[in-house]
Motif scaffolding. Structure first.
Motif, short mmCIF file in Angstrom:
data_model
loop_
_atom_site.label_atom_id
_atom_site.label_comp_id
_atom_site.label_asym_id
_atom_site.label_seq_id
_atom_site.Cartn_x
_atom_site.Cartn_y
_atom_site.Cartn_z
N ASP A 173 0.85 -1.20 0.00
CA ASP A 173 0.00 0.00 0.00
C ASP A 173 0.88 1.24 0.00
O ASP A 173 1.88 1.33 0.74
N LYS A 174 0.52 2.18 -0.82
CA LYS A 174 1.27 3.43 -0.93
C LYS A 174 0.35 4.59 -0.56
O LYS A 174 -0.68 4.79 -1.20
N THR A 175 0.73 5.31 0.46
CA THR A 175 -0.07 6.47 0.90
C THR A 175 0.83 7.69 1.02
O THR A 175 2.03 7.57 1.23
N TYR A 176 0.23 8.84 0.88
CA TYR A 176 1.00 10.08 1.05
C TYR A 176 0.10 11.17 1.60
O TYR A 176 -1.12 11.13 1.46
N HIS A 177 0.76 12.13 2.24
CA HIS A 177 0.09 13.36 2.70
C HIS A 177 0.97 14.53 2.27
O HIS A 177 2.15 14.58 2.62
N ILE A 178 0.44 15.43 1.53
CA ILE A 178 1.16 16.66 1.16
C ILE A 178 0.33 17.82 1.73
O ILE A 178 -0.71 18.18 1.19
N ALA A 179 0.80 18.33 2.87
CA ALA A 179 -0.01 19.33 3.57
C ALA A 179 0.87 20.47 4.08
O ALA A 179 2.06 20.28 4.36
N ALA A 180 0.29 21.63 4.15
CA ALA A 180 0.93 22.81 4.75
C ALA A 180 0.10 23.22 5.96
O ALA A 180 -1.13 23.19 5.92
N SER A 181 0.79 23.61 7.02
CA SER A 181 0.08 23.99 8.24
C SER A 181 0.50 25.39 8.67
O SER A 181 1.60 25.86 8.33
N ALA A 182 -0.35 26.06 9.39
CA ALA A 182 -0.09 27.41 9.88
C ALA A 182 -0.63 27.52 11.30
O ALA A 182 -1.66 26.93 11.64
N ALA A 183 0.10 28.30 12.11
CA ALA A 183 -0.35 28.56 13.49
C ALA A 183 -0.15 30.04 13.79
O ALA A 183 0.87 30.63 13.42
N TRP A 184 -1.12 30.63 14.44
CA TRP A 184 -1.07 32.08 14.72
C TRP A 184 -1.54 32.31 16.15
O TRP A 184 -2.64 31.90 16.53
N GLU A 185 -0.69 32.95 16.93
CA GLU A 185 -1.05 33.28 18.30
C GLU A 185 -1.73 34.64 18.32
O GLU A 185 -1.16 35.64 17.86
N VAL A 186 -2.93 34.69 18.83
CA VAL A 186 -3.69 35.94 18.92
C VAL A 186 -3.18 36.74 20.11
O VAL A 186 -3.19 36.26 21.24
N ASP A 187 -2.71 37.96 19.83
CA ASP A 187 -2.13 38.77 20.91
C ASP A 187 -3.21 39.55 21.64
O ASP A 187 -3.22 40.77 21.70
N LEU A 188 -4.15 38.81 22.21
CA LEU A 188 -5.26 39.46 22.90
C LEU A 188 -4.86 40.01 24.25
O LEU A 188 -5.42 40.99 24.73
N PHE A 189 -3.86 39.40 24.87
CA PHE A 189 -3.49 39.78 26.23
C PHE A 189 -2.12 40.46 26.31
O PHE A 189 -1.50 40.50 27.36
N GLY A 190 -1.63 40.97 25.20
CA GLY A 190 -0.46 41.84 25.21
C GLY A 190 0.89 41.18 25.31
O GLY A 190 1.89 41.86 25.46
N LYS A 191 0.96 39.87 25.20
CA LYS A 191 2.23 39.18 25.33
C LYS A 191 3.20 39.60 24.23
O LYS A 191 4.35 40.00 24.49
N LEU A 192 2.75 39.55 22.98
CA LEU A 192 3.62 39.89 21.85
C LEU A 192 3.89 41.38 21.78
O LEU A 192 5.00 41.83 21.43
N THR A 193 2.87 42.17 22.13
CA THR A 193 3.04 43.63 22.07
C THR A 193 4.09 44.11 23.05
O THR A 193 4.97 44.91 22.72
N ASN A 194 4.05 43.59 24.27
CA ASN A 194 5.05 43.98 25.27
C ASN A 194 6.43 43.47 24.91
O ASN A 194 7.43 44.13 25.19
N ALA A 195 6.50 42.28 24.30
CA ALA A 195 7.79 41.77 23.85
C ALA A 195 8.38 42.67 22.77
O ALA A 195 9.59 42.96 22.78
N LYS A 196 7.54 43.13 21.84
CA LYS A 196 8.03 44.01 20.78
C LYS A 196 8.46 45.36 21.34
O LYS A 196 9.53 45.88 20.99
N ARG A 197 7.66 45.93 22.22
CA ARG A 197 8.02 47.22 22.81
C ARG A 197 9.28 47.10 23.67
O ARG A 197 10.12 48.00 23.69
N GLY A 198 9.42 45.99 24.39
CA GLY A 198 10.62 45.78 25.17
C GLY A 198 11.85 45.66 24.28
O GLY A 198 12.92 46.17 24.62
N ALA A 199 11.71 44.98 23.13
CA ALA A 199 12.82 44.85 22.19
C ALA A 199 13.19 46.21 21.60
O ALA A 199 14.37 46.51 21.37
#
Length: 455
Positions: free
Chosen positions: A117-143
């Motif tokens: 049996d020959k099977t395959y999966h050709i897939a692309a995945s994406a993940a996105w963290e929603v900055d609702l609670f300021g984690k990424l914003t404060n990291a950017k401002r701190g940088a």
């Protein structure tokens, strides 16, 4: 869906009131009287606004400063730190974007000699963290604050380097001047010694006078050797600053130096924007502020949206067959349940570091004001001393000429009077040279303490 969006927006607005999204703003700082003397509130002119090329006009000094700015290792390291901070800021900005990955898979399977049996999966995945609670914003401002801190550090190193090169150069000119004075004094004492030896032959001088003249001559010759050693050491030290192997330094003379007669310092409030180490301390305070906000954000859950898309032939179709679409979408909310105590501890640490950074910022401003005051006093005192010592040197030169003539032609002046007059003149000329260097050093220190040479 619209209802959920409204709920999320309302939550974000409420959290902004809880300081999670609040930007840094400077706390009240007291600058009145920072210089230790009265400065007109509307007098914003300052020598720190002058480019270093306009303050240090010596034709031999300017190439040395340019060479130091190009080759000094400490400044080179500071520039690399700026590049590191720029890369960190870019990384924090990219954190807003979804992460993408391609996950191709293929499989061959056969059981008990059956058809493969020959099977395959050709897939692309994406993940996105929603900055609702300021984690990424404060990291950017701190940088960003960290980048400002690194840039201010680079400027602080640059201003210190310019001041140190200028100070070393003028110290060389001072040593040259002192060497010239001592050499001329040694030649003069050699002439006096010859005169006493001739008088001794005819009975007009004593052995004590000859011995005293010889001792004075040898003392000055010893000081000449010491000055020559100091000159070589200063040349070597300056060469290291310039990033070159130790060697001689081309230079002019101390007498040819020209500086402004009056020095404007501006108002103390300008130190907040002009002096690099003060801006560096404030940038560190801003970074600590955003670190505290990030520690607060840790109490709230993380929201991540992820999904994948591609083709698959799960039913064992041939590899060349495009197969069927494979689609998935996931939304996840992660809230740690057992590390609240650790988050509380991290928040306390962040708050303590923020208070520490605030104290350091205030201390840096006080230090800057103190240095401006010291430099002003150094320059003003040297100016006053130069006026007094110039009159003293003139009087002592007259005294040396008179005692020399009395000794040579009338024998009415003793060797002790000649010795005293010459030694006093030598000391006065050396003191005048030191005061001249002190005056120049006061200008350099004032320019540096006000933040001059940062650009």
């Amino acid at each position: 869906m619209m209802k959920r969006i409204l709920i999320l927006c309302s939550a974000a607005a409420l959290l902004a009131g809880c300081h999670i999204y609040k930007p840094y703003s400077r706390s009240d700082v007291q600058t009145d009287g920072l210089y230790g003397q009265d400065v007109p509130a509307d007098d914003t002119s300052s020598i720190a606004s002058l480019p270093w090329t306009e303050l240090f006009t010596d034709v031999q000094l300017q190439p040395l400063i340019r060479e130091g700015l190009a080759n000094n290792t400490d400044l080179g390291i500071a520039r690399l730190r700026v590049k590191e901070a720029e890369a960190t800021l870019q990384s924090s900005r990219l954190a807003y974007l979804p992460s993408l990955s391609l996950n191709p898979q293929g499989q061959l399977s056969s059981y008990d000699g059956a058809k493969t049996d020959k099977t395959y999966h050709i897939a692309a995945s994406a993940a996105w963290e929603v900055d609702l609670f300021g984690k990424l914003t404060n990291a950017k401002r701190g940088a960003k604050a960290a980048l400002e801190q690194s840039e201010a550090y680079r400027q602080a190193v640059q201003t210190q380097l310019i001041a140190t090169i200028a100070n070393s150069y003028y110290n060389l000119l001072t040593l040259d001047r002192q060497l010239d004075i001592s050499s001329r004094t040694a030649e003069s004492w050699a002439e006096v010694l010859r005169t006493y030896e001739a008088k001794l032959q005819v009975g007009e001088a004593t052995e004590a006078a000859v011995a005293q003249a010889r001792a004075s001559k040898l003392s000055v010759e010893a000081s000449v050797l010491t000055l020559q050693k100091q000159i070589r050491a200063q040349e070597n030290s300056l060469s290291i600053l310039l990033g070159r192997v130790p060697g001689s330094i081309e230079r002019t003379t101390l007498d040819g130096q020209r500086f402004p007669d009056t020095l404007a310092v501006g108002v103390p409030l300008q130190l907040l924007g002009r002096r690099p180490d003060v801006r560096q301390a404030e940038a560190a305070l801003a970074q600590a502020f955003y670190n505290t906000n990030a520690a607060r954000s840790a109490f709230y859950p993380s929201i991540t949206l992820s999904g994948s898309a591609g083709w698959t032939n799960n039913n064992g179709a041939a590899i060349v067959n495009p197969g069927n679409w494979l689609l998935s979408a996931i939304g996840s909310l992660t809230q740690s349940l057992f590390n609240r105590g650790q988050n509380i501890t991290n928040l306390r640490i962040a708050k303590a570091r923020q208070e520490e950074a605030l104290l350091s910022f205030r201390q840096s401003l006080l230090k800057a004001g103190c240095e401006v005051n010291d430099a002003l006093m150094q320059w003003q005192t040297a100016n006053s001393r130069l006026k007094i010592i110039a009159e003293q040197v003139t009087s002592l030169r007259t005294a040396v000429d008179n005692t020399q003539q009395l000794m040579e032609f009338s024998n009415s002046a003793s060797y002790l009077e000649v010795l005293t007059a010459r030694q006093a003149l030598l000391q006065a000329e050396l003191t005048e040279t030191n005061d001249r260097f002190d005056q120049i050093q006061g200008i350099i220190n004032l320019y540096h303490s006000l933040g001059g040479g940062a650009e």
